[in-house]
Write an enzyme that holds these catalytic residues in place. Structure first.
Site, PDB file in Angstrom:
ATOM      1  N   GLU A   1      48.853  70.278  26.824  1.00 31.63           N
ATOM      2  CA  GLU A   1      49.722  70.587  27.970  1.00 31.63           C
ATOM      3  C   GLU A   1      51.085  71.122  27.536  1.00 31.63           C
ATOM      4  O   GLU A   1      51.799  71.689  28.356  1.00 31.63           O
ATOM      5  CB  GLU A   1      49.890  69.342  28.852  1.00 31.63           C
ATOM      6  CG  GLU A   1      50.681  68.227  28.208  1.00 31.63           C
ATOM      7  CD  GLU A   1      50.798  67.001  29.113  1.00 31.63           C
ATOM      8  OE1 GLU A   1      49.786  66.292  29.261  1.00 31.63           O
ATOM      9  OE2 GLU A   1      51.870  66.765  29.668  1.00 31.63           O
TER      10      GLU A   1
ATOM     11  N   GLU B   1      44.772  60.909  25.270  1.00 32.54           N
ATOM     12  CA  GLU B   1      45.559  62.135  25.413  1.00 32.54           C
ATOM     13  C   GLU B   1      46.906  62.008  24.699  1.00 32.54           C
ATOM     14  O   GLU B   1      47.594  60.993  24.835  1.00 32.54           O
ATOM     15  CB  GLU B   1      45.766  62.387  26.907  1.00 32.54           C
ATOM     16  CG  GLU B   1      46.512  63.657  27.253  1.00 32.54           C
ATOM     17  CD  GLU B   1      46.428  63.940  28.756  1.00 32.54           C
ATOM     18  OE1 GLU B   1      45.366  63.655  29.370  1.00 32.54           O
ATOM     19  OE2 GLU B   1      47.415  64.417  29.330  1.00 32.54           O
TER      20      GLU B   1
ATOM     21  N   ASP C   1      46.656  58.139  28.348  1.00 31.74           N
ATOM     22  CA  ASP C   1      47.608  59.188  27.965  1.00 31.74           C
ATOM     23  C   ASP C   1      48.859  58.528  27.398  1.00 31.74           C
ATOM     24  O   ASP C   1      49.512  57.737  28.086  1.00 31.74           O
ATOM     25  CB  ASP C   1      47.965  60.023  29.204  1.00 31.74           C
ATOM     26  CG  ASP C   1      48.851  61.221  28.887  1.00 31.74           C
ATOM     27  OD1 ASP C   1      49.375  61.310  27.764  1.00 31.74           O
ATOM     28  OD2 ASP C   1      49.027  62.068  29.786  1.00 31.74           O
TER      29      ASP C   1
ATOM     30  N   HIS D   1      45.653  71.022  32.378  1.00 33.11           N
ATOM     31  CA  HIS D   1      46.686  70.067  32.801  1.00 33.11           C
ATOM     32  C   HIS D   1      47.180  70.555  34.158  1.00 33.11           C
ATOM     33  O   HIS D   1      47.448  71.736  34.339  1.00 33.11           O
ATOM     34  CB  HIS D   1      47.822  70.088  31.787  1.00 33.11           C
ATOM     35  CG  HIS D   1      49.016  69.278  32.169  1.00 33.11           C
ATOM     36  ND1 HIS D   1      50.206  69.848  32.587  1.00 33.11           N
ATOM     37  CD2 HIS D   1      49.207  67.941  32.200  1.00 33.11           C
ATOM     38  CE1 HIS D   1      51.087  68.886  32.837  1.00 33.11           C
ATOM     39  NE2 HIS D   1      50.515  67.721  32.614  1.00 33.11           N
TER      40      HIS D   1
ATOM     41  N   ARG E   1      58.747  54.398  36.868  1.00 33.79           N
ATOM     42  CA  ARG E   1      59.372  54.463  35.555  1.00 33.79           C
ATOM     43  C   ARG E   1      58.313  54.725  34.499  1.00 33.79           C
ATOM     44  O   ARG E   1      57.253  54.118  34.517  1.00 33.79           O
ATOM     45  CB  ARG E   1      60.047  53.103  35.289  1.00 33.79           C
ATOM     46  CG  ARG E   1      61.188  53.227  34.375  1.00 33.79           C
ATOM     47  CD  ARG E   1      61.997  51.970  34.160  1.00 33.79           C
ATOM     48  NE  ARG E   1      62.873  52.294  33.057  1.00 33.79           N
ATOM     49  CZ  ARG E   1      63.974  53.019  33.177  1.00 33.79           C
ATOM     50  NH1 ARG E   1      64.370  53.407  34.366  1.00 33.79           N
ATOM     51  NH2 ARG E   1      64.687  53.327  32.122  1.00 33.79           N
TER      52      ARG E   1
HETATM   53 MG   LIG Z   1      49.402  64.245  29.726  1.00 34.65          MG
END
Ligand SMILES: [Mg+2]
Length: 390
Positions: free
Chosen positions: A260, A234, A208, A310, A22
């Protein structure tokens, strides 16, 4: 040599319940991918892949872009890239070196163009009997890899990341800092603290946020994380807001990474003009293939910015990303996904990826250097529906 056909094949891998994880997107119930095949009259078929909803990619590739390619020489990769991007205004644009894009110039159309570009470079490599990264001008034959995952909640985060290190010898890992159901700065800081304690000081940790925070929260979190020696932060805020990324970047000593979600060199130029990032992260199956990302990386180098692809998805995407990482001079590390169940990444090619002692090694075979297994279209038959369920 002439192109005889261009085909798109949607694929899906259903994720068994015990392997579903999740994140802020919901529970991941399947992985989708679209293979792009470009056939030639020389018996060479190029393989690529596109991000984007597979059924839509298929329609765009086969109903719209295919007709611009059939009959063309596939080794004229720049010409064909411009032809796809410029649409019906191709000939004047090519002659004058203009960029006059088609109307649907971002989104899934551009992802489809990216996938075709990968396949064209694969053809060129097979035709010239050289790996793609050598054709691009090789910078290296292996590159540091980082294990990308880290969704586990609370104190499970450290052991999960340590597992990646133990399995592949990584000396860098990336963790999600939005993966919990109840995001909060204190909880997130404690997860990162536990990761740093478990991993020790010799492993790089990147974080991230999937573009999910507002500017104030992102800056507060960044300032709290500085003591844990974070390699990069990120997508702290929405990747669409380059000014907001710049605001976060100016407020922390942690390097910012993003890219990305961008399309075309023009999106990356905007990031650079906003001083929004330290690291550009183009996805080769979205940002324009090898042809466009070369231009992106060159712009980044003029600003002292790294370009680190990415690489989250299928085996074809990782293969293409490996060639990019070997060819871009300002790329020192490559993402290697560590989701618990990714058969379209790890059980897809006849050849294995070579990951030794935390480094990805370039394939020496021509083109992308990998052969798709015969039965992937049966094993990964496409299923409709979203990849995430909330
Ligand atoms: Mg990412």
């Amino acid at each position: 040599m002439e192109i005889t056909d261009v085909r798109a094949v949607p694929l899906s891998a259903t994720i068994p319940e015990e392997h579903q994880f999740r994140s802020d997107f919901g529970a991941r119930v399947k992985n989708d991918a679209t293979l792009i095949y470009v056939d030639t009259d020389a018996g060479i078929t190029g393989i690529g892949t596109s991000l984007g909803t597979p059924s839509v990619v298929k329609a765009i590739v086969e109903d719209s872009l295919r007709s611009a390619l059939v009959g063309e020489d596939p080794t004229y990769v720049e010409r064909l890239w411009s032809k796809l991007y410029n649409g019906s205004r191709t000939e004047p644009a090519l002659e004058r070196g203009y960029t006059q894009p088609r109307y649907d110039r971002r989104g899934i159309t551009f992802e489809a163009i990216s996938g075709i570009d990968i396949a064209l470079w694969d053809i060129l490599g097979k035709h010239l009997e050289q790996p793609i990264y050598k054709l691009l001008g090789a910078a290296r034959d292996s590159v540091q890899a980082y294990g990308s995952g880290g969704w586990a909640p609370g104190e499970e985060a450290g052991p999960q990341l340590q597992g990646y290190v133990d399995e592949h010898g990584f000396d860098a890992v990336k963790m999600r800092v939005v993966g919990e159901d109840d995001f909060g700065i204190e909880h997130t800081v404690s997860r990162v603290e536990s990761a740093r304690e478990t991993l020790g000081d010799d492993i790089d940790i990147m974080v991230d946020a999937h573009g999910s925070l507002d500017v104030t929260t992102a800056i507060r979190l960044a300032n709290r994380l500085e003591e844990y020696d974070i390699g990069w932060f990120e997508e702290p805020v929405t990747p669409d807001d380059h000014a907001a990324l710049a605001e976060v970047r100016a407020s922390t000593e942690i390097p910012i990474a993003t890219g990305e979600s961008e399309f075309t060199r023009f999106d990356y130029r905007s990031l650079l003009e906003h001083d929004a990032t330290d690291i550009l992260q183009p996805d080769v199956a979205r940002a324009g293939g090898f042809t466009e990302i070369r231009r992106v990386a060159a712009m980044g180098s003029a600003r002292g910015v790294q370009t680190i692809p990415h690489a989250w998805g299928s085996a074809v995407l990782l293969a293409a990303s490996i060639h990019l990482a070997m060819a871009l001079p300002n790329c020192h590390i490559l993402e290697v996904p560590q989701a618990p169940y990714m058969p379209m990444l790890w059980d897809f090619f006849e050849e294995d990826f070579e990951i030794d002692d935390g480094r990805v090694v370039a394939p020496s075979r021509p083109g992308l250097g990998f052969t798709v297994q015969d039965d992937v279209e049966e094993r990964f038959a496409f299923t409709e529906g979203p990849e995430y369920v909330y």
